[in-house]
Design a protein around this motif. Structure first.
Motif, short mmCIF file in Angstrom:
data_model
loop_
_atom_site.label_atom_id
_atom_site.label_comp_id
_atom_site.label_asym_id
_atom_site.label_seq_id
_atom_site.Cartn_x
_atom_site.Cartn_y
_atom_site.Cartn_z
N VAL A 4 0.87 -1.17 0.00
CA VAL A 4 0.00 0.00 0.00
C VAL A 4 0.91 1.22 0.00
O VAL A 4 1.72 1.38 0.91
CB VAL A 4 -0.93 0.01 1.22
CG1 VAL A 4 -1.80 1.26 1.22
CG2 VAL A 4 -1.80 -1.25 1.25
N VAL A 5 0.77 2.06 -1.01
CA VAL A 5 1.70 3.18 -1.17
C VAL A 5 0.93 4.48 -1.40
O VAL A 5 0.20 4.60 -2.39
CB VAL A 5 2.66 2.93 -2.35
CG1 VAL A 5 3.62 4.10 -2.49
CG2 VAL A 5 3.43 1.63 -2.15
N GLU A 6 1.15 5.42 -0.50
CA GLU A 6 0.54 6.74 -0.61
C GLU A 6 1.46 7.69 -1.37
O GLU A 6 2.69 7.54 -1.33
CB GLU A 6 0.24 7.35 0.76
CG GLU A 6 -0.61 6.51 1.68
CD GLU A 6 0.22 5.65 2.61
OE1 GLU A 6 -0.30 5.25 3.66
OE2 GLU A 6 1.39 5.37 2.27
N SER A 7 0.86 8.67 -2.02
CA SER A 7 1.62 9.71 -2.69
C SER A 7 0.78 10.98 -2.75
O SER A 7 -0.43 10.94 -2.51
CB SER A 7 2.04 9.27 -4.10
OG SER A 7 0.89 9.02 -4.89
N GLY A 8 1.43 12.09 -3.08
CA GLY A 8 0.71 13.34 -3.28
C GLY A 8 0.81 14.34 -2.16
O GLY A 8 0.27 15.44 -2.25
N GLY A 9 1.47 13.97 -1.09
CA GLY A 9 1.61 14.92 0.02
C GLY A 9 2.54 16.06 -0.35
O GLY A 9 3.19 16.06 -1.40
N GLY A 10 2.59 17.06 0.52
CA GLY A 10 3.46 18.19 0.26
C GLY A 10 3.12 19.37 1.15
O GLY A 10 2.40 19.24 2.14
N LEU A 11 3.67 20.51 0.78
CA LEU A 11 3.46 21.75 1.52
C LEU A 11 2.48 22.62 0.76
O LEU A 11 2.64 22.85 -0.45
CB LEU A 11 4.80 22.48 1.69
CG LEU A 11 4.76 23.87 2.32
CD1 LEU A 11 4.26 23.80 3.76
CD2 LEU A 11 6.16 24.50 2.26
N VAL A 12 1.48 23.12 1.45
CA VAL A 12 0.46 23.96 0.83
C VAL A 12 0.05 25.06 1.80
O VAL A 12 0.13 24.87 3.02
CB VAL A 12 -0.75 23.12 0.39
CG1 VAL A 12 -1.43 22.48 1.60
CG2 VAL A 12 -1.72 23.90 -0.45
N GLN A 13 -0.36 26.18 1.27
CA GLN A 13 -0.83 27.27 2.12
C GLN A 13 -2.25 27.00 2.58
O GLN A 13 -3.02 26.30 1.91
CB GLN A 13 -0.77 28.59 1.37
CG GLN A 13 0.64 29.13 1.15
CD GLN A 13 0.66 30.53 0.59
OE1 GLN A 13 -0.28 30.95 -0.10
NE2 GLN A 13 1.71 31.27 0.87
N ALA A 14 -2.60 27.58 3.69
CA ALA A 14 -3.97 27.46 4.19
C ALA A 14 -4.95 27.94 3.13
O ALA A 14 -4.71 28.94 2.45
CB ALA A 14 -4.13 28.28 5.47
N GLY A 15 -6.03 27.18 2.98
CA GLY A 15 -7.01 27.47 1.95
C GLY A 15 -6.77 26.75 0.65
O GLY A 15 -7.64 26.73 -0.24
N GLY A 16 -5.61 26.14 0.53
CA GLY A 16 -5.26 25.43 -0.69
C GLY A 16 -5.79 24.01 -0.72
O GLY A 16 -6.53 23.58 0.16
N SER A 17 -5.37 23.29 -1.76
CA SER A 17 -5.85 21.93 -2.00
C SER A 17 -4.69 20.99 -2.29
O SER A 17 -3.64 21.40 -2.79
CB SER A 17 -6.81 21.91 -3.18
OG SER A 17 -7.96 22.70 -2.95
N LEU A 18 -4.93 19.73 -1.96
CA LEU A 18 -4.02 18.65 -2.31
C LEU A 18 -4.85 17.42 -2.64
O LEU A 18 -5.95 17.25 -2.10
CB LEU A 18 -3.06 18.31 -1.17
CG LEU A 18 -1.81 19.15 -0.97
CD1 LEU A 18 -1.08 18.67 0.29
CD2 LEU A 18 -0.89 19.09 -2.16
N ARG A 19 -4.32 16.58 -3.49
CA ARG A 19 -4.96 15.31 -3.79
C ARG A 19 -3.98 14.18 -3.49
O ARG A 19 -2.91 14.10 -4.11
CB ARG A 19 -5.38 15.24 -5.25
CG ARG A 19 -6.22 14.00 -5.58
CD ARG A 19 -6.31 13.81 -7.08
NE ARG A 19 -7.38 12.90 -7.45
CZ ARG A 19 -7.39 12.22 -8.61
NH1 ARG A 19 -6.42 12.38 -9.48
NH2 ARG A 19 -8.41 11.42 -8.89
N LEU A 20 -4.34 13.36 -2.54
CA LEU A 20 -3.54 12.19 -2.20
C LEU A 20 -4.02 10.99 -2.99
O LEU A 20 -5.21 10.85 -3.25
CB LEU A 20 -3.62 11.89 -0.71
CG LEU A 20 -3.26 13.02 0.25
CD1 LEU A 20 -3.31 12.51 1.70
CD2 LEU A 20 -1.91 13.62 -0.06
N SER A 21 -3.08 10.13 -3.33
CA SER A 21 -3.39 8.87 -3.99
C SER A 21 -2.85 7.72 -3.15
O SER A 21 -1.86 7.88 -2.43
CB SER A 21 -2.77 8.82 -5.39
OG SER A 21 -3.28 9.84 -6.22
N CYS A 22 -3.48 6.59 -3.29
CA CYS A 22 -3.04 5.39 -2.58
C CYS A 22 -3.22 4.20 -3.50
O CYS A 22 -4.35 3.87 -3.87
CB CYS A 22 -3.84 5.22 -1.30
SG CYS A 22 -3.61 3.62 -0.49
#
Length: 121
Positions: A4-22
């Motif tokens: 099981v492998v996660e990806s997509g994390g990172g640094l983002v400013q408040a109010g922003g968006s991220l999409r994680l995958s697994c």
């Protein structure tokens, strides 16, 4: 062997968006509920969301309801976590897990190594 492998994390400013995958392998993906959990420094791992085998049922922690969306693509053995309107308190390591329905870590059998999400204010 299950991976099981996660990806997509990172640094983002408040109010922003991220999409994680697994991405999961070595198991019959559409036989498993898929859950997302997170763990902030000094805190216990907490439930974020879970999705049923077909994707027709989902459940969210109150803290992320209306901001996060979980989905899955069984053809790709992948589950996603779309995170919008991120807040500094969402900062944590996010873990993906395969198991049965539940909000407890004990409901899930297979875990990824996690991906760091950091939200700056």
């Amino acid at each position: 062997q299950v991976h099981v492998v996660e990806s997509g994390g990172g640094l983002v400013q408040a109010g922003g968006s991220l999409r994680l995958s697994c991405a999961a392998s070595g198991l019959t993906f559409n036989n498993y509920y898929m859950g997302w959990f997170r763990q902030a420094p000094g805190k216990e791992r907490e439930f974020v969301t879970t999705i049923s085998w077909s994707g027709s049922s989902t459940y969210y922690a109150d803290s992320v309801k209306g901001r996060f969306t979980v989905s899955r693509d069984n053809a790709k053995n992948t589950v996603y976590l779309q995170m919008n309107s991120l807040k500094p308190e969402d900062t944590a390591v996010y873990y993906c897990a395969a198991g049965r329905w539940g909000t407890s870590t004990t409901s899930y059998t297979y875990w990824g190594q996690g991906t760091q999400v950091t939200v700056s204010s």
